[in-house]
Design a protein around this motif. Structure first.
Motif, short mmCIF file in Angstrom:
data_model
loop_
_atom_site.label_atom_id
_atom_site.label_comp_id
_atom_site.label_asym_id
_atom_site.label_seq_id
_atom_site.Cartn_x
_atom_site.Cartn_y
_atom_site.Cartn_z
N ILE A 112 0.89 -1.19 0.10
CA ILE A 112 0.03 0.14 0.09
C ILE A 112 0.79 1.14 0.09
N TRP A 113 1.95 1.36 0.78
CA TRP A 113 2.84 2.56 0.73
C TRP A 113 3.50 2.72 -0.49
N TYR A 114 4.00 1.52 -1.18
CA TYR A 114 4.56 1.61 -2.55
C TYR A 114 3.44 2.25 -3.55
N VAL A 115 2.00 1.84 -3.58
CA VAL A 115 1.25 2.30 -4.40
C VAL A 115 1.02 3.70 -4.12
N ALA A 116 0.83 4.15 -2.70
CA ALA A 116 0.86 5.27 -2.49
C ALA A 116 1.68 6.33 -3.12
N CYS A 117 3.10 5.82 -2.64
CA CYS A 117 4.23 7.03 -3.12
C CYS A 117 4.11 6.97 -4.82
N THR A 118 4.25 5.98 -5.37
CA THR A 118 4.07 5.91 -7.06
C THR A 118 2.76 6.63 -7.74
N ARG A 119 1.84 7.16 -6.89
CA ARG A 119 0.84 7.89 -7.54
C ARG A 119 1.48 9.25 -7.86
N ALA A 120 2.54 9.77 -7.22
CA ALA A 120 3.51 11.19 -7.60
C ALA A 120 4.18 11.00 -8.89
N LYS A 121 4.06 11.92 -9.75
CA LYS A 121 4.88 12.07 -11.06
C LYS A 121 6.03 13.20 -10.73
N ARG A 122 6.12 14.07 -10.03
CA ARG A 122 7.15 14.97 -9.79
C ARG A 122 7.33 15.41 -8.38
N VAL A 123 6.35 15.61 -7.56
CA VAL A 123 6.83 15.92 -6.15
C VAL A 123 5.76 15.15 -5.12
N LEU A 124 6.53 14.48 -4.31
CA LEU A 124 5.81 13.74 -3.10
C LEU A 124 6.25 14.39 -1.83
N THR A 125 5.34 14.62 -1.07
CA THR A 125 5.41 15.37 0.01
C THR A 125 4.82 14.40 1.26
N PHE A 126 5.68 14.18 2.40
CA PHE A 126 5.23 13.45 3.33
C PHE A 126 4.63 14.60 4.51
N VAL A 127 3.35 14.37 5.05
CA VAL A 127 2.92 15.16 5.67
C VAL A 127 2.64 14.95 7.31
N ALA A 128 3.28 15.55 8.41
CA ALA A 128 3.27 15.35 9.65
C ALA A 128 2.07 15.71 10.23
N GLY A 129 1.38 14.86 11.20
CA GLY A 129 0.42 15.44 11.71
C GLY A 129 -0.90 14.76 11.26
N ASP A 130 -1.83 14.23 12.57
CA ASP A 130 -2.93 13.48 12.20
C ASP A 130 -4.13 14.09 12.75
N LEU A 131 -5.02 14.21 11.83
CA LEU A 131 -6.24 15.10 12.06
C LEU A 131 -7.33 14.17 12.75
N THR A 132 -7.09 13.10 13.00
CA THR A 132 -8.01 12.04 13.58
C THR A 132 -8.14 12.40 15.13
N ALA A 133 -7.25 12.97 15.70
CA ALA A 133 -7.22 13.40 17.14
C ALA A 133 -8.30 14.52 17.27
N ARG A 134 -8.95 14.45 18.31
CA ARG A 134 -9.96 15.73 18.58
C ARG A 134 -9.38 16.39 19.77
#
Length: 515
Positions: free
Chosen positions: A493-515
């Motif tokens: 799943i991680w491999y599939v996710a990363c390879t959706r990007a053509k030019r810029v892949l940005t890893f975003v920190a922070g989890d919005l599930t926490a209330r």
């Protein structure tokens, strides 16, 4: 066909197809021109050999037909099919062209048998109307898994084992669920006294295999997305290849991310063994930037970028930075739905166009809100809290001594967080339902909006810029440790996710599930 400069891998595939000897498994990595190569291979089929191309789903089949016609490839598009349509044709040929599709046949049969055998109210074993709301779907789900994995109605132990790993059933009713599922499986088969008049989608694959109804066979059979085939589909493929014929199977074993649907994680290996096929690589990506390829090589070592590819960029960002920077055409990927809902609501509050992939989720979410009978968002929050508690307790009860319920409980929590996000962001139930409609559009074009998606729904898509909500992946990966099959699927799943990007892949920190 359009003139192209073919890679050494593609030339080797064409030569193998043209040779007329032996079956082939093409290991096609993400963005490596899989469809283009497959279409090129169609033109390499030796003269006089009848070929067919089997796409994974109807939408894929229609896309292949369009491309064949656009490029002027000399191939009869009537022989571009899906396994379901070909199986259905075989059934209609065998049982008459009046045979019709009944989408929810298993549910109907399960309900009929349930109603006919349910003891009277107050008697031992009576199932109430409330309990029946999950009892019948549990039977239908068990029937579907049995059909997709070729489990016989006589194999009581195996059916009970499958049920123990299902999402909806109560342990005290397990034996009865299995018994009714066995009856439904038998009822779905034709017999001397039972005429086949309707089939569901599972039947289109299962019945030709289970009943030995041979579909039309071909000299050369192309099968796309073969990593996602379930055991019954693999057996049907064997029936479609003529004796002495050849299979050209195309897929990526590292994109096997549908195990929860019954796909076989070893499908490509099983196909290779069954057909004694030669494995040919297709591992030069023309989609992903070089730095993006390097990011996933630890998971897929044979993956490489074409020399002409953009260098690509790997970035990091915090959630507020991503929300400020994301633009129409960009893609935001998460391992779960709840963070997507909260982020999409931020875009909505700023009058910015955003949509969440999964048009079937909109009606399901609206139905949930209606079922809650909540008059206010506060009422909806109370309902969600109670629903989550009941569902988690039920999952834990079902799992006692049988299996790990952590994945199911995480999915329940994810669903609950989606509704909390909607309820906490609006003042009325009407506003909640309106927001659901806006964020799950039916047909808006992705280039006109920021697209938010889980990885499963993004498979087959790409974007110049992709943001990955890294914490959502980390949580699931941590939960999967110690389970080899789950850990492998999470890596895929991680491999599939990363390879959706053509030019810029940005890893975003922070989890919005926490209330």
């Amino acid at each position: 066909m359009v003139n192209r400069i073919w890679s050494v891998y593609q030339q080797a595939i064409f030569a193998a197809v043209a040779s007329g000897a032996g079956s082939i498994v093409v290991q096609a990595r993400a963005g490596c021109g899989k469809t283009t190569t497959a279409l090129g291979a169609l033109t390499s089929v030796p003269a006089g050999k009848k070929a067919a191309y089997f796409a994974f789903a109807k939408a894929n089949q229609q896309d292949i037909v369009r491309k064949i016609e656009a490029e002027g490839i000399p191939f009869d598009t009537r022989d571009v099919k899906t396994l379901h349509s070909h199986g259905f044709h075989a059934l209609r040929y065998a049982f008459g062209y009046g045979l019709e599709v009944e989408k929810h046949k298993a549910n109907r049969l399960a309900r009929e048998r349930f109603d006919a055998t349910n003891p009277p109210k107050g008697a031992t074993g009576h199932v109430t109307a409330r309990e029946a709301s999950w009892f019948v779907p549990a039977v239908a789900r068990l029937v579907s898994v049995a059909k997709n994995t070729l489990v016989s109605e006589r194999d009581t132990a195996r059916l009970a084992e499958i049920l123990a790993n299902d999402d909806i059933y109560e342990p005290e009713h397990a034996a009865r669920i299995v018994e009714i599922a066995q009856w439904v499986l038998a009822e779905c088969k034709p017999s001397r006294t039972r005429k086949l008049t309707t089939v569901d989608y599972d039947d289109m694959i299962w019945l030709p295999v289970a009943c030995g109804i041979r579909p039309f066979a071909f000299d050369v059979v192309f099968v796309d997305e073969c990593q996602d085939l379930n055991p019954t589909q693999i057996e049907l493929v064997k029936m479609i290849v003529k004796r002495g014929g050849r299979l050209i199977a195309i897929g990526d074993d590292r994109q096997a991310i549908y195990l929860f649907r019954g796909a076989d994680a070893e499908s490509m290996n099983k196909i290779r063994e069954a057909f004694q096929a030669k494995v040919l690589p297709l591992s030069i990506t023309y989609r992903c930037g070089k730095k993006i390829v390097e990011q996933v090589k630890e998971i897929v070592p044979d993956y490489r970028a074409d020399d002409a590819n953009h260098d690509g960029e790997i970035r990091t960002a915090k959630l507020p930075e991503m929300v400020a920077a994301a633009a129409p055409g960009d893609m935001i990927l998460s391992r779960s739905n709840a963070p997507l809902v909260r982020i999409a609501l931020r875009f909505l509050a700023q009058n910015r166009r955003a949509g969440i992939k999964g048009k079937n989720l909109g009606p399901r979410f609206t139905e949930f809100v209606d079922k809650s009978k909540a008059a206010t968002p506060e009422d909806l929050l109370s309902y969600v809290d109670a629903w989550e508690g009941q569902m988690v307790a039920r999952a834990e009860k079902r799992a006692e001594g049988l299996r790990d319920a952590s994945a199911e409980i995480a999915e329940i929590a994810d669903t609950a967080e989606c509704f909390r996000a909607f309820a906490e962001s609006h003042k009325t139930i009407a506003e909640v339902k309106a927001a659901i409609g806006l964020l799950f559009p039916d047909n808006d074009r992705d280039e006109d909006r920021v697209t938010l998606s889980t990885v499963h729904r993004a498979k087959g898509l790409e974007a110049e810029r992709v943001y990955l909500l890294a914490d959502t992946f980390a949580k699931v990966a941590k939960a999967a440790r110690g389970d080899e099959a789950r850990s492998l699927e999470e890596a895929n799943i991680w491999y599939v996710a990363c390879t959706r990007a053509k030019r810029v892949l940005t890893f975003v920190a922070g989890d919005l599930t926490a209330r």
